[in-house]
Design a protein around this motif. Structure first.
Motif, mmCIF file in Angstrom:
data_model
loop_
_atom_site.group_PDB
_atom_site.id
_atom_site.type_symbol
_atom_site.label_atom_id
_atom_site.label_comp_id
_atom_site.label_asym_id
_atom_site.label_seq_id
_atom_site.Cartn_x
_atom_site.Cartn_y
_atom_site.Cartn_z
ATOM 1 N N GLN A 248 2.658 -1.420 -6.984
ATOM 2 C CA GLN A 248 3.076 -2.811 -6.860
ATOM 3 C C GLN A 248 3.885 -2.996 -5.568
ATOM 4 N N SER A 249 4.673 -1.982 -5.230
ATOM 5 C CA SER A 249 5.423 -2.048 -3.971
ATOM 6 C C SER A 249 4.460 -2.049 -2.791
ATOM 7 N N GLY A 250 3.398 -1.245 -2.875
ATOM 8 C CA GLY A 250 2.383 -1.213 -1.814
ATOM 9 C C GLY A 250 1.735 -2.575 -1.661
ATOM 10 N N GLN A 251 1.459 -3.204 -2.786
ATOM 11 C CA GLN A 251 0.850 -4.537 -2.768
ATOM 12 C C GLN A 251 1.781 -5.538 -2.075
ATOM 13 N N LYS A 252 3.089 -5.424 -2.360
ATOM 14 C CA LYS A 252 4.051 -6.336 -1.726
ATOM 15 C C LYS A 252 4.096 -6.115 -0.216
ATOM 16 N N LEU B 208 -11.991 -3.849 1.341
ATOM 17 C CA LEU B 208 -11.292 -2.771 2.059
ATOM 18 C C LEU B 208 -10.373 -2.051 1.093
ATOM 19 N N VAL B 209 -10.176 -0.764 1.336
ATOM 20 C CA VAL B 209 -9.036 -0.087 0.713
ATOM 21 C C VAL B 209 -8.187 0.408 1.866
ATOM 22 N N VAL B 210 -6.950 -0.070 1.929
ATOM 23 C CA VAL B 210 -6.045 0.383 2.981
ATOM 24 C C VAL B 210 -4.902 1.164 2.347
ATOM 25 N N GLN B 211 -4.311 1.993 3.164
ATOM 26 C CA GLN B 211 -3.175 2.786 2.683
ATOM 27 C C GLN B 211 -1.936 2.390 3.468
ATOM 28 N N VAL B 212 -0.828 2.241 2.766
ATOM 29 C CA VAL B 212 0.412 1.832 3.428
ATOM 30 C C VAL B 212 1.555 2.696 2.871
ATOM 31 N N PRO B 213 2.503 3.100 3.721
ATOM 32 C CA PRO B 213 3.616 3.891 3.181
ATOM 33 C C PRO B 213 4.627 3.002 2.442
ATOM 34 N N VAL B 214 5.068 3.495 1.298
ATOM 35 C CA VAL B 214 6.143 2.837 0.562
ATOM 36 C C VAL B 214 7.334 3.779 0.615
ATOM 37 N N PHE B 215 8.477 3.261 1.067
ATOM 38 C CA PHE B 215 9.647 4.134 1.224
ATOM 39 C C PHE B 215 10.421 4.207 -0.076
ATOM 40 N N LYS C 252 13.102 9.298 -2.257
ATOM 41 C CA LYS C 252 12.896 10.654 -1.716
ATOM 42 C C LYS C 252 12.032 10.678 -0.465
ATOM 43 N N GLY C 253 11.714 9.513 0.061
ATOM 44 C CA GLY C 253 10.904 9.463 1.280
ATOM 45 C C GLY C 253 9.652 8.635 1.092
ATOM 46 N N PRO C 254 8.794 8.581 2.152
ATOM 47 C CA PRO C 254 7.623 7.701 2.079
ATOM 48 C C PRO C 254 6.492 8.282 1.220
ATOM 49 N N VAL C 255 5.820 7.409 0.508
ATOM 50 C CA VAL C 255 4.632 7.794 -0.255
ATOM 51 C C VAL C 255 3.503 6.847 0.152
ATOM 52 N N ASP C 256 2.336 7.411 0.512
ATOM 53 C CA ASP C 256 1.214 6.561 0.895
ATOM 54 C C ASP C 256 0.540 5.970 -0.336
ATOM 55 N N VAL C 257 0.325 4.668 -0.309
ATOM 56 C CA VAL C 257 -0.222 3.961 -1.471
ATOM 57 C C VAL C 257 -1.478 3.183 -1.071
ATOM 58 N N PRO C 258 -2.576 3.343 -1.831
ATOM 59 C CA PRO C 258 -3.772 2.543 -1.536
ATOM 60 C C PRO C 258 -3.723 1.160 -2.158
ATOM 61 N N VAL C 259 -4.193 0.173 -1.429
ATOM 62 C CA VAL C 259 -4.278 -1.199 -1.934
ATOM 63 C C VAL C 259 -5.692 -1.718 -1.649
ATOM 64 N N GLU C 260 -6.331 -2.290 -2.673
ATOM 65 C CA GLU C 260 -7.675 -2.839 -2.469
ATOM 66 C C GLU C 260 -7.562 -4.286 -2.010
ATOM 67 N N ILE D 275 -5.862 -0.097 -8.282
ATOM 68 C CA ILE D 275 -4.767 -0.413 -9.217
ATOM 69 C C ILE D 275 -4.037 -1.659 -8.708
ATOM 70 N N ALA D 276 -3.796 -1.698 -7.410
ATOM 71 C CA ALA D 276 -3.185 -2.883 -6.794
ATOM 72 C C ALA D 276 -4.252 -3.598 -5.978
ATOM 73 N N GLY D 277 -4.415 -4.885 -6.223
ATOM 74 C CA GLY D 277 -5.452 -5.624 -5.498
ATOM 75 C C GLY D 277 -4.926 -6.923 -4.920
ATOM 76 N N ILE D 278 -5.451 -7.251 -3.737
ATOM 77 C CA ILE D 278 -5.111 -8.533 -3.112
ATOM 78 C C ILE D 278 -6.416 -9.214 -2.716
ATOM 79 N N ARG D 279 -6.516 -10.485 -3.010
ATOM 80 C CA ARG D 279 -7.693 -11.241 -2.570
ATOM 81 C C ARG D 279 -7.222 -12.231 -1.516
ATOM 82 N N VAL D 280 -7.850 -12.172 -0.356
ATOM 83 C CA VAL D 280 -7.479 -13.083 0.729
ATOM 84 C C VAL D 280 -8.618 -14.077 0.906
#
Ligand code: GTP
Ligand code: MG
Length: 227
Positions: A41-45, A151-158, A161-169, A103-108
């Motif tokens: 959900q943080s990745g989606q935000k 698309l599935v993109v990956q974005v770091p969520v801080f 304990k540090g950054p974790v890469d999260v996929p968002v569709e 798991i996290a999806g955004i429609r533009v």
């Protein structure tokens, strides 16, 4: 400042509500999957904010908004586990994290066709966004007539304990494509529609998809001439 805090989840109750799933995860595993939801959900935000920022910058610099509107959704626990089961993945947080990207999806929803690719480029060019998967159903529509850029993109969520890469569709489509997909989805998922009618309306919708494409191209040409 308003802080939206997640509700405390009663794991036992959640576990008992997971109907139709053969190997329900144990409570500890369910707790791990819930942590995953919070992370995604943080990745989606993160991605939604990037898209909003791009849209408002366009408004200021070019007096034009590529994005008509956005929708976001999180898969619910039941459909996530059902999907994992259907695809033959283990119902564990590790396996879900490795195998399931929506798991996290955004429609533009964009105004015009070109905006689809502009939004894609502006987002994926950002240094902390990595493109993991891409399916262009705009150039190559599905046999149903479905068109969208997936698309599935990956974005770091801080995290602490540090950054974790999260996929968002991300599904990017025009207003016309969105209108088409909503109606076609209704046709496919309404179980009480006669199968002859499903075929008839399905064929009709396929034709409309081609027609919409022609109309959207024409309208985009007019729009470009007016800039
Ligand atoms: P999964 O992992 O099962 O989601 O497969 P996938 O991601 O490869 O599937 P796909 O690229 O086909 O996209 C899945 C999503 O796109 C669906 O959840 C729908 O929102 C949308 N979609 C795909 N095909 C159609 C279609 O023919 N009609 C409509 N209305 N929507 C579609
Ligand atoms: Mg998918």
């Amino acid at each position: 400042m308003i802080l939206e805090r997640p509700n405390v989840i009663n794991l036992k109750k959640l576990q008992s509500q997971l109907g139709g799933i053969e190997n329900r995860p144990a409570i500890q595993e369910l707790a791990k999957i819930i942590k995953l939801f919070q992370l995604y959900q943080s990745g989606q935000k993160e991605i939604s904010t990037k898209l909003e920022n791009l849209d408002s910058e366009f408004q200021i610099n070019y007096d034009y908004n590529p994005i008509h509107h956005m929708e976001s959704r999180m898969k619910d626990m039941q459909s996530l586990l059902k999907k994992a089961e259907r695809k033959g993945y283990d119902l564990t947080a590790d396996s879900i994290q490795k195998n399931i990207y929506d798991i996290a999806g955004i429609r533009v929803i964009t105004n015009y066709l070109d905006d689809i690719y502009n939004v894609e480029k502006l987002l994926t060019n950002q240094s902390d966004v990595t493109l993991l998967k891409r399916k262009d159903y705009v150039k190559n529509p599905k046999t149903s007539g479905y068109r969208s850029l997936h698309l599935v993109v990956q974005v770091p969520v801080f995290q602490s304990k540090g950054p974790v890469d999260v996929p968002v569709e991300i599904q990017i489509r025009t207003v016309g494509m969105d209108m088409w997909a909503s109606l076609e989805h209704k046709l496919r998922y309404k179980t009480n529609v006669d199968s002859n009618l499903v075929d008839k309306y399905g064929n009709q919708l396929k034709d409309y998809s081609d027609e919409l494409e022609r109309i959207e191209r024409g309208m985009q040409d007019i729009h470009k001439k007016l800039i």
